[in-house]
Design a protein around this motif. Structure first.
Motif, PDB file in Angstrom:
ATOM      1  N   LYS A 148       0.827  -1.211   0.000  1.00 46.38           N
ATOM      2  CA  LYS A 148       0.000   0.000   0.000  1.00 46.38           C
ATOM      3  C   LYS A 148       0.861   1.260   0.000  1.00 46.38           C
ATOM      4  N   LEU A 149       1.987   1.196   0.699  1.00 44.24           N
ATOM      5  CA  LEU A 149       2.836   2.378   0.840  1.00 44.24           C
ATOM      6  C   LEU A 149       3.472   2.831  -0.474  1.00 44.24           C
ATOM      7  N   TYR A 150       3.364   2.024  -1.522  1.00 45.87           N
ATOM      8  CA  TYR A 150       3.819   2.430  -2.852  1.00 45.87           C
ATOM      9  C   TYR A 150       2.755   3.222  -3.610  1.00 45.87           C
ATOM     10  N   LEU A 151       1.529   3.221  -3.105  1.00 41.34           N
ATOM     11  CA  LEU A 151       0.430   3.910  -3.785  1.00 41.34           C
ATOM     12  C   LEU A 151       0.560   5.428  -3.649  1.00 41.34           C
ATOM     13  N   PRO A 152      -0.008   6.176  -4.595  1.00 36.92           N
ATOM     14  CA  PRO A 152       0.111   7.638  -4.582  1.00 36.92           C
ATOM     15  C   PRO A 152      -0.361   8.317  -3.290  1.00 36.92           C
ATOM     16  N   ASP A 153      -1.351   7.748  -2.602  1.00 40.85           N
ATOM     17  CA  ASP A 153      -1.847   8.356  -1.357  1.00 40.85           C
ATOM     18  C   ASP A 153      -0.798   8.404  -0.254  1.00 40.85           C
ATOM     19  N   TYR A 154       0.262   7.623  -0.397  1.00 46.37           N
ATOM     20  CA  TYR A 154       1.246   7.501   0.667  1.00 46.37           C
ATOM     21  C   TYR A 154       2.631   8.034   0.303  1.00 46.37           C
ATOM     22  N   THR A 155       2.748   8.706  -0.843  1.00 47.75           N
ATOM     23  CA  THR A 155       4.073   9.145  -1.301  1.00 47.75           C
ATOM     24  C   THR A 155       4.706  10.206  -0.406  1.00 47.75           C
ATOM     25  N   ASP A 156       3.916  10.905   0.391  1.00 52.04           N
ATOM     26  CA  ASP A 156       4.478  11.930   1.276  1.00 52.04           C
ATOM     27  C   ASP A 156       5.039  11.354   2.573  1.00 52.04           C
ATOM     28  N   LEU A 157       4.836  10.067   2.810  1.00 51.82           N
ATOM     29  CA  LEU A 157       5.351   9.430   4.020  1.00 51.82           C
ATOM     30  C   LEU A 157       6.808   9.014   3.834  1.00 51.82           C
ATOM     31  N   THR A 158       7.539   8.991   4.924  1.00 50.38           N
ATOM     32  CA  THR A 158       8.874   8.400   4.915  1.00 50.38           C
ATOM     33  C   THR A 158       8.692   6.936   5.288  1.00 50.38           C
ATOM     34  N   VAL A 159       9.191   6.041   4.437  1.00 47.96           N
ATOM     35  CA  VAL A 159       9.004   4.607   4.632  1.00 47.96           C
ATOM     36  C   VAL A 159      10.356   3.908   4.556  1.00 47.96           C
ATOM     37  N   VAL A 160      10.618   3.077   5.547  1.00 51.37           N
ATOM     38  CA  VAL A 160      11.824   2.252   5.561  1.00 51.37           C
ATOM     39  C   VAL A 160      11.367   0.814   5.736  1.00 51.37           C
ATOM     40  N   ASP A 161      11.905  -0.084   4.918  1.00 51.86           N
ATOM     41  CA  ASP A 161      11.551  -1.492   5.107  1.00 51.86           C
ATOM     42  C   ASP A 161      12.803  -2.321   5.359  1.00 51.86           C
ATOM     43  N   PHE A 162      12.597  -3.467   5.977  1.00 49.10           N
ATOM     44  CA  PHE A 162      13.680  -4.400   6.273  1.00 49.10           C
ATOM     45  C   PHE A 162      13.142  -5.800   6.019  1.00 49.10           C
ATOM     46  N   SER A 163      13.856  -6.554   5.195  1.00 47.67           N
ATOM     47  CA  SER A 163      13.387  -7.866   4.759  1.00 47.67           C
ATOM     48  C   SER A 163      14.310  -8.983   5.240  1.00 47.67           C
ATOM     49  N   GLU A 164      13.794 -10.204   5.131  1.00 44.05           N
ATOM     50  CA  GLU A 164      14.632 -11.373   5.423  1.00 44.05           C
ATOM     51  C   GLU A 164      15.854 -11.376   4.534  1.00 44.05           C
ATOM     52  N   GLN A 165      15.699 -10.959   3.292  1.00 48.07           N
ATOM     53  CA  GLN A 165      16.813 -10.918   2.372  1.00 48.07           C
ATOM     54  C   GLN A 165      17.917 -10.001   2.905  1.00 48.07           C
ATOM     55  N   ALA A 166      17.540  -8.872   3.470  1.00 49.13           N
ATOM     56  CA  ALA A 166      18.523  -7.956   4.059  1.00 49.13           C
ATOM     57  C   ALA A 166      19.157  -8.573   5.301  1.00 49.13           C
ATOM     58  N   GLN A 167      18.318  -9.179   6.132  1.00 51.16           N
ATOM     59  CA  GLN A 167      18.806  -9.752   7.392  1.00 51.16           C
ATOM     60  C   GLN A 167      19.796 -10.881   7.146  1.00 51.16           C
ATOM     61  N   LYS A 168      19.613 -11.631   6.071  1.00 50.14           N
ATOM     62  CA  LYS A 168      20.476 -12.780   5.794  1.00 50.14           C
ATOM     63  C   LYS A 168      21.679 -12.442   4.907  1.00 50.14           C
ATOM     64  N   SER A 169      21.763 -11.209   4.439  1.00 55.62           N
ATOM     65  CA  SER A 169      22.875 -10.824   3.568  1.00 55.62           C
ATOM     66  C   SER A 169      24.185 -10.772   4.349  1.00 55.62           C
ATOM     67  N   ARG A 170      25.256 -11.134   3.677  1.00 57.03           N
ATOM     68  CA  ARG A 170      26.589 -11.126   4.300  1.00 57.03           C
ATOM     69  C   ARG A 170      27.098  -9.714   4.521  1.00 57.03           C
ATOM     70  N   ASP A 171      26.764  -8.818   3.588  1.00 54.54           N
ATOM     71  CA  ASP A 171      27.192  -7.424   3.667  1.00 54.54           C
ATOM     72  C   ASP A 171      26.261  -6.587   2.790  1.00 54.54           C
ATOM     73  N   TYR A 172      26.507  -5.282   2.754  1.00 53.37           N
ATOM     74  CA  TYR A 172      25.586  -4.407   2.025  1.00 53.37           C
ATOM     75  C   TYR A 172      25.610  -4.666   0.523  1.00 53.37           C
ATOM     76  N   ALA A 173      26.768  -5.000  -0.015  1.00 52.63           N
ATOM     77  CA  ALA A 173      26.860  -5.315  -1.447  1.00 52.63           C
ATOM     78  C   ALA A 173      26.014  -6.543  -1.776  1.00 52.63           C
ATOM     79  N   ASP A 174      26.048  -7.549  -0.917  1.00 54.52           N
ATOM     80  CA  ASP A 174      25.239  -8.755  -1.112  1.00 54.52           C
ATOM     81  C   ASP A 174      23.756  -8.397  -1.057  1.00 54.52           C
ATOM     82  N   TYR A 175      23.375  -7.571  -0.097  1.00 58.89           N
ATOM     83  CA  TYR A 175      21.980  -7.127   0.010  1.00 58.89           C
ATOM     84  C   TYR A 175      21.559  -6.382  -1.253  1.00 58.89           C
TER      85      TYR A 175
END
Length: 140
Positions: free
Chosen positions: A76-103
């Motif tokens: 939902k946060l990708y929809l136009p009604d929400y573009t003025d919000l600051t949104v940060v997400d964190f995924s399993e893919q990020a959590q399991k990455s070895r480093d930032y380049a891997d992520y």
């Protein structure tokens, strides 16, 4: 940030182990602090002269929900009604990455719908944030 009109929340997957949920909230909070430096107050000094670095100027509730609802909120946060919000997400893919380049590599190779979100932070207009998250319970 005008706390009368704006709000920040962190939402985590209620089924994540406590350590993963805590790590997710910490990572989301760090990113919010960088993206929105005005939410961090000035440093303070106690009576003994010890300095205490500034913390957030207002509460940031940590909410919980199931993985499906979390993914739906993120979508939902990708929809136009929400573009003025600051949104940060964190995924399993990020959590399991070895480093930032891997992520970065994993993310660029992923379809957004394939990401397994562990948490999302949302800041902005209080009415919009409440409409999106107001029924979610606190993480306890």
């Amino acid at each position: 940030m005008d706390t009368a009109k704006e709000k920040c929340v962190i939402i985590v997957d209620e089924d994540a182990p406590a350590g993963i949920a805590a790590n997710t909230a910490a990572i989301l909070g760090i990113t919010l602090g960088v993206r929105m430096p005005d939410i961090v107050g000035e440093d303070n000094v106690d009576q003994e002269g010890n300095t205490h670095l500034g913390i957030t100027r207002f509460p940031i509730p940590v909410l919980r929900t199931d993985a499906e609802t979390l993914a739906n909120i993120r979508e939902k946060l990708y929809l136009p009604d929400y573009t003025d919000l600051t949104v940060v997400d964190f995924s399993e893919q990020a959590q399991k990455s070895r480093d930032y380049a891997d992520y970065t590599e994993q993310l660029s190779a992923s379809n957004g719908k394939d990401l397994n979100y562990l948490g999302v932070a949302v800041c902005g207009n209080k009415k919009i944030v409440n409409k999106l998250t107001g029924k979610l319970p606190l993480l306890r």
